[in-house]
Motif scaffolding. Structure first.
Motif, PDB file in Angstrom:
ATOM      1  N   VAL A 153       0.837  -1.199   0.000  1.00 30.45           N
ATOM      2  CA  VAL A 153       0.000   0.000   0.000  1.00 30.45           C
ATOM      3  C   VAL A 153       0.875   1.254   0.000  1.00 30.45           C
ATOM      4  CG1 VAL A 153      -1.759   1.295   1.275  1.00 30.45           C
ATOM      5  CG2 VAL A 153      -1.875  -1.211   1.179  1.00 30.45           C
ATOM      6  N   LEU A 154       0.611   2.122  -0.971  1.00 31.77           N
ATOM      7  CA  LEU A 154       1.326   3.386  -1.104  1.00 31.77           C
ATOM      8  C   LEU A 154       0.595   4.533  -0.427  1.00 31.77           C
ATOM      9  CD1 LEU A 154       2.248   3.072  -4.877  1.00 31.77           C
ATOM     10  CD2 LEU A 154       3.750   2.671  -2.912  1.00 31.77           C
ATOM     11  N   ARG A 155      -0.734   4.515  -0.526  1.00 34.30           N
ATOM     12  CA  ARG A 155      -1.563   5.556   0.079  1.00 34.30           C
ATOM     13  C   ARG A 155      -2.998   5.066   0.132  1.00 34.30           C
ATOM     14  NH1 ARG A 155      -1.887  10.135  -4.741  1.00 34.30           N
ATOM     15  NH2 ARG A 155      -1.812   8.656  -6.458  1.00 34.30           N
ATOM     16  N   VAL A 156      -3.785   5.725   0.969  1.00 28.89           N
ATOM     17  CA  VAL A 156      -5.215   5.430   1.095  1.00 28.89           C
ATOM     18  C   VAL A 156      -5.946   6.751   0.934  1.00 28.89           C
ATOM     19  CG1 VAL A 156      -7.029   4.489   2.577  1.00 28.89           C
ATOM     20  CG2 VAL A 156      -4.733   3.508   2.662  1.00 28.89           C
ATOM     21  N   ILE A 157      -6.984   6.734   0.101  1.00 32.71           N
ATOM     22  CA  ILE A 157      -7.754   7.957  -0.143  1.00 32.71           C
ATOM     23  C   ILE A 157      -9.234   7.715   0.108  1.00 32.71           C
ATOM     24  CG2 ILE A 157      -6.067   8.809  -1.823  1.00 32.71           C
ATOM     25  CD1 ILE A 157      -8.122   8.060  -4.042  1.00 32.71           C
ATOM     26  N   VAL A 158      -9.955   8.813   0.232  1.00 31.62           N
ATOM     27  CA  VAL A 158     -11.411   8.775   0.398  1.00 31.62           C
ATOM     28  C   VAL A 158     -12.040   9.149  -0.935  1.00 31.62           C
ATOM     29  CG1 VAL A 158     -13.376   9.740   1.631  1.00 31.62           C
ATOM     30  CG2 VAL A 158     -11.188   9.429   2.809  1.00 31.62           C
TER      31      VAL A 158
END
Length: 123
Positions: A13-18
């Motif tokens: 996982v590189l990033r988590v967004i909404v």
């Protein structure tokens, strides 16, 4: 709102967004992961998998550095110590169970054992 995790080539996982609900829903207003993932790909590129705060999908909420395991369809936390092994529930387990005597312990990788934690000063 839906949450999506971007994965690198190794499924880390590189990033988590909404993502807003309208960007994840079909014409009937039903949320579909593939629609949200395609939205993320068009907007930002990359490969995306949905995650959820309450762990309803993919075992747990994804975090940066977690790995997506395709066989388990789960996000796996980083391995805490080299000696720990992943169990059938996608949780890391020490080679020796932590004592269950109500005391506080920390893992000592050098000795592969649990060490009683020192009491807090003033406690």
């Amino acid at each position: 709102m839906a949450h999506f995790a971007e994965l690198d080539a190794n499924n880390v996982v590189l990033r988590v967004i909404v993502v807003s609900n309208p960007d994840t829903a079909d014409a009937s207003g039903v949320e579909k992961e593939y629609i949200g993932a395609a939205f993320c790909e068009r907007l930002l590129g990359g490969t995306w998998k949905q995650t959820s705060y309450n762990g309803n999908i993919r075992k747990r909420y994804a975090g940066i550095g977690y790995t997506y395991d395709t066989g388990r369809d789960a996000f796996i936390t980083p391995q805490p110590y080299p000696s720990w092994a992943l169990d059938e529930n996608a949780d890391w387990q020490a080679p020796v169970p932590m004592p269950d005597d109500g005391k506080m312990y920390s893992w000592d990788e050098a000795t592969l054992s649990w060490v009683e934690a020192a009491p807090l000063v003033g406690a």
